[in-house]
Design an enzyme around this catalytic site. Structure first.
Site, PDB file in Angstrom:
ATOM      1  CG  ASP A 139      -2.089  -1.009   1.076  1.00  0.00           C
ATOM      2  OD1 ASP A 139      -2.308  -1.444  -0.140  1.00  0.00           O
ATOM      3  OD2 ASP A 139      -2.631  -1.689   2.118  1.00  0.00           O
ATOM      4  CB  CYS A 140       3.455   2.576   2.063  1.00  0.00           C
ATOM      5  SG  CYS A 140       4.081   1.023   3.105  1.00  0.00           S
ATOM      6  CE1 TYR A 141       9.101   3.060   0.013  1.00  0.00           C
ATOM      7  CE2 TYR A 141       7.822   2.044   1.829  1.00  0.00           C
ATOM      8  CZ  TYR A 141       8.596   2.786   1.429  1.00  0.00           C
ATOM      9  OH  TYR A 141       9.709   3.699   2.106  1.00  0.00           O
TER      10      TYR A 141
END
Ligand code: SF4
Ligand code: SF4
Lengths: 402, 136
Positions: A139-141
């Site tokens: 989700d963040c990368y």
């Protein structure tokens, strides 16, 4: 007469320090005596330039937009796999890493034309390097794929970090079998056809400070053409080996773990290297200054090749089978004469480390110090000596039970 | 048309003692001049020849050599050293069968004498930084 490192640094700053190489000190001490030489000389510089497999470099590439987590994925630098078991944008590349499609020793002896050591050399040389990465996406990368050129000048960090360099002494290699063998000690011809060795001998850092009285953790050094530091003892550091009366180990003994900013190093001193039939590696230049704090310390730096001995090991059977047997002991003086006598045979010798380039390192370091560009550091902790009780253990295999 | 060429013949171990070259004279009417003969560490025979004769016979002679298993290399292949890359380690010295490398005992610099080289190419892959190069 005891001097301190602060006093020597004060002299360096004033341009008054007397600095000589570990080769030059031999003649000076012979002429003036150890006592007077120790009073006059402040620093003795050493150097070594040879293939050192436990070398590598780590980088921070900077983050992409959108972000990619290289960590835990797969990253290739000029087709050579880098280690990604770190945070999102950190990578480590080791000198012996090979492209997945390198044929290795399928056709023996393999050529090993390009590997991690060559990537490091090209990077230091300012060449663009191809980075190809795949990641699993989070989700963040979110990004899963990256293909780009990178250049050392754009990296946030580029650090040479060699976990074992500058072996204090090393095996001398021969081959008693009836066929040529291809080893990390070079091509060894059948029936004791040649003997290879790899040390700068009388110029080598740890042979000039055999009991680690001045070289310790935090010592500033010449590394790869720039400056670096001793970070720790190197892996396989093994001080407790047979030694000569003057303290020179007769086997591989101490080692150094070294670190330094790759951005200020040079490809002249970090050379990608191919050992036929063995693999890729990096030839590294290391030079260590020895502060002459006492007569005893100066005494150690006067060691000559004739006083340093190495063990000749049979790389056709004893070495691969981890047998402790040796074929004999020879001095580096003999080895450097170009021939040694062993088992009634006169055998031609060759070196894998470069003595002329070791001299150049010691000279360069000497000039840096004389010109006030390089100050000595006080180690923050010593390297473990014989008293540490360190031993070098083999791997004891144990069956894996479910 | 008559030709004259300098070539290197590589004889695998099994052919080293066979009278191959003499057949070149008898069967193909070629003339030769041996410039150098030696045995490499792998016990391969190495013969540097100047071979001359009529072009058609010359070609047949070369075909005969190839068929017996002799590897032929033209001496126009030149082995040169990339001076920038050479680190003067010395690893090549005991590799070269024709003593083309020499170590200065004082400076320990390694000199390369191209004129002594027989283009056996053994040093090309044995030089760790790969400073030796074949040029055509
Ligand atoms: S092995 Fe290569 S690098 Fe070493 S001296 Fe010979 S040519 Fe130079
Ligand atoms: S190719 Fe290399 S090893 Fe062979 S003769 Fe020439 S210099 Fe010597």
């Amino acid at each position: 007469m005891a001097k301190t490192i602060e006093e020597i640094n004060e002299k360096i700053k004033q341009g008054k320090a007397v600095v000589v190489t570990a080769e030059e000190i031999i003649g000076i001490a012979r002429e003036k005596g150890v006592k007077q030489a120790a009073e006059e000389v402040d620093v003795v510089t050493t150097g070594t330039f040879g293939p050192m497999c436990s070398s590598g470099a780590y980088f921070n590439t900077g983050h992409t937009r959108p972000r990619i987590k290289l960590g835990g994925g797969k990253t290739l630098l000029n087709d050579v796999p880098a280690y990604t078991g770190l945070a999102a944008a950190d990578l480590f590349i080791g000198a012996t890493a090979l492209p997945d499609d390198d044929p290795r020793n399928k056709v023996h002896p393999g050529e090993f034309n390009y590997g991690g050591g060559h990537v490091i050399e090209e990077l230091v040389d300012g060449k663009d390097i191809r980075l190809e990465a795949t990641a699993y996406g989070t989700d963040c990368y979110p990004r899963k794929k990256l293909e780009t050129l990178i250049n050392i000048k754009d990296l946030n960090d580029a650090v040479l970090f060699n976990i074992r360099n500058a072996y204090q002494n090393y095996n001398v290699a021969a081959n008693t079998s009836d066929k040529t063998i291809y080893t990390y000690m070079g091509v060894l011809r059948a029936n004791l056809g040649n003997i290879n060795y790899a040390t700068a001998g009388q110029l080598s850092p740890l042979l000039n400070d055999p009991h680690y009285k001045t070289i310790g953790i935090g010592t500033r050094i010449f590394l790869g053409g720039g400056t670096g530091f001793v970070a720790w003892q190197g892996t396989q550091h093994n001080p407790d080996v047979p030694r000569t009366e003057k303290g020179a180990p007769k086997r591989g003994a101490g080692t150094l773990c070294v670190i330094g900013d790759l951005k200020q190093m040079s490809p002249r001193w970090l050379v990608g290297t191919s050992m036929l039939g063995y693999g890729c590696t990096l030839t590294v230049g290391v030079g260590v200054p020895i502060p002459i704090l006492s007569e005893e310390i100066l005494g150690y730096t006067t060691v000559t090749d004739a006083e340093i001995f190495g063990a000749v090991i049979d790389y056709s059977s004893d070495y691969p089978n981890m047998k402790a047997d040796i074929l004999g002991e020879v001095s580096y003086g003999q080895l450097k004469s170009g021939k040694v006598k062993l088992k009634g045979k006169e055998i031609p010798t060759a070196s894998l480390s470069s003595y002329p380039r070791a001299v150049e390192i010691a000279q360069t370091l000497k000039e840096w110090i004389i010109n006030g560009k390089f100050l000595l550091t006080q180690p923050v902790a010593p390297l473990p000596g014989v008293e540490s009780g360190i031993t070098f253990k083999p791997l004891k295999e144990r069956p894996i039970e479910e | 048309m008559a030709v004259s060429k300098r070539i290197v013949l590589h004889f695998p171990k099994r052919l080293v003692n066979r009278p191959i070259v003499s057949r070149l004279i008898k069967d193909y009417d070629l003339e030769f001049n041996i410039l150098k003969a030696l045995v490499t560490p792998e016990e391969e025979g190495l013969l540097v020849l100047e071979l001359s004769g009529e072009q058609t016979e010359y070609d047949k002679g070369i075909r005969y050599l190839t068929e017996t298993g002799v590897r032929i290399q033209s001496l126009s292949q030149d082995v040169l050293r990339n001076e920038e890359r050479c680190t003067h380690c010395g690893a090549c010295i005991t590799i070269c069968p024709s003593d083309a490398f020499e170590l200065d005992p004082l400076t320990r610099q390694v000199s390369f004498y191209n004129e002594k080289c027989v283009a056996c190419v053994l040093c090309i892959k044995a030089c760790p930084p790969r400073a030796m190069e074949v040029h055509f």
